[in-house]
Design an enzyme around this catalytic site. Sequence first.
Site, short mmCIF file in Angstrom:
data_model
loop_
_atom_site.label_atom_id
_atom_site.label_comp_id
_atom_site.label_asym_id
_atom_site.label_seq_id
_atom_site.Cartn_x
_atom_site.Cartn_y
_atom_site.Cartn_z
N ASP A 104 -11.46 28.91 -23.56
CA ASP A 104 -11.25 28.14 -24.91
C ASP A 104 -11.15 29.12 -26.14
OD1 ASP A 104 -11.24 26.37 -27.00
OD2 ASP A 104 -13.13 25.28 -26.32
N GLY A 159 -16.93 18.43 -25.20
CA GLY A 159 -18.67 18.13 -25.82
C GLY A 159 -18.59 19.02 -27.18
N ASP A 186 -7.26 20.68 -27.58
CA ASP A 186 -8.54 20.02 -28.13
C ASP A 186 -8.27 19.56 -29.51
OD1 ASP A 186 -11.14 19.73 -28.98
OD2 ASP A 186 -12.06 21.35 -28.33
N GLU A 239 -7.60 26.95 -23.38
CA GLU A 239 -7.76 25.78 -24.36
C GLU A 239 -7.69 25.99 -25.94
OE1 GLU A 239 -11.61 23.86 -23.68
OE2 GLU A 239 -11.56 22.71 -25.66
N SER A 266 -19.43 25.02 -20.69
CA SER A 266 -19.07 25.53 -21.84
C SER A 266 -19.83 26.92 -22.10
CB SER A 266 -18.60 24.97 -22.74
OG SER A 266 -18.14 25.68 -24.09
N LYS A 318 -15.98 30.92 -23.89
CA LYS A 318 -15.21 31.02 -25.18
C LYS A 318 -14.61 32.44 -25.34
CE LYS A 318 -16.48 27.17 -27.04
NZ LYS A 318 -15.22 26.23 -27.35
N LYS A 348 -16.33 27.51 -18.01
CA LYS A 348 -15.14 27.60 -19.46
C LYS A 348 -15.95 28.70 -20.13
CE LYS A 348 -14.82 24.97 -23.53
NZ LYS A 348 -14.55 23.79 -24.08
N LYS A 363 -12.33 14.17 -27.19
CA LYS A 363 -13.77 13.99 -27.59
C LYS A 363 -13.62 12.91 -28.44
CE LYS A 363 -14.60 19.01 -27.88
NZ LYS A 363 -14.52 20.29 -28.93
#
Length: 370
Positions: A188, A290, A238, A213, A135, A163, A161, A262
Amino acid sequence: MKIEAITLREVRMPLVHFFETSFGRTYERRILLVTVHCDGLDAWGECVAGEDPFYSSEWVEGAWMVLSKYLAPAVMGRKLEAARDCVSLFARIRGHRMAKSAIENALWDAEAREAGKPLWKLLGGTRREISCGVSIGIQDSEEQLLEKVSAELAAGYQRIKVKVKPGWDVKVLEKIRRKWPEILLSCDANSAYTLDDAGHLRRFDEFKLLMIEQPLWNDDIYLHARLQRELHTRICLDESIRNSRDAEMAAELRACGIINIKVGRVGGFSEAVRVHDICQLHSLPVWCGGMLESGVGRAQNIALSTLNNFSLPGDVSASKRYWKEDIIEPEVTVSPKGTISVSDQPGTGYKVREDLIEKLTVRKETIGRA
Ligand code: OSB
Ligand code: MG
């Protein structure tokens, strides 16, 4: 397992590189560790609450208080048959799932070590090797982001991934795709958009993402279902998935095509396994998320990722991406093909570095022992 005492500890760990999401930037983690003293051994858990209540309502200070005043006392002096038995003892305390998870997961560590079994087998895992992705946070420039992507691909990671947020999305995704047309790529948003952005989010479809995400509100499932109907790209939930009932609702409403699990967000290993199972029943693939964990939480994420339906690469990556020095040994390493192998040793297979933890500790409280 007779619970004799519980120690809470805050350790400060500066990140090797800051991590920025749509809700803010983190330079240093305040890691809340829980040690459950039972049957003469010290079992470890990590509370993944953030420094601020921005990802979810939980945060380090609040988690500490609820652990100290409610959760530790709820299990103190009890004799449990299995780690999962703490769930019913916590039931009257509403929410605070990350705090609950820290104690429950420490108990799983104890149970595995006492049984002489690897934690991953105790959880029902079947994979001996897990697939890893990364990420990558929002950077100061697009050039810096492309350099990071390039370095992680060179290290072997199987999925990238990034952000995103309004103003840092279509253009960055386009640049990454142009440079790497074939890689597994996802993004995400950590709830940075609303349903009014559906038209804008539809533009993401052209980048053939594995998923997008949590585009919408952290507490929403229904409107994600409305959005999913407008997109080709699969939504991955998520923040919205707090338990297996949420996962079932998301599956039945077709609010997503993938779920991120998670263990802290759902309140511990027992519920994480239930979420995994319900997703499998509905043919929804899952992957392990994570929370910028220290080695303690990271080692436990590895164990969870061995369950059968964790069929997509997780945000479970090498210690050195986060820390100069991790608090477990060996540190977590990732092979050149982007995998982590699990060990057959009892527990997580990693040793907690108690001396180093003692040095990094800024606050400590023991409940149940004078
Ligand atoms: O949304 O997955 C997230 C980190 C902190 C809070 C939320 C998230 C993340 C990450 C980082 O994406 C995952 C990791 O590398 O630990
Ligand atoms: Mg996320």
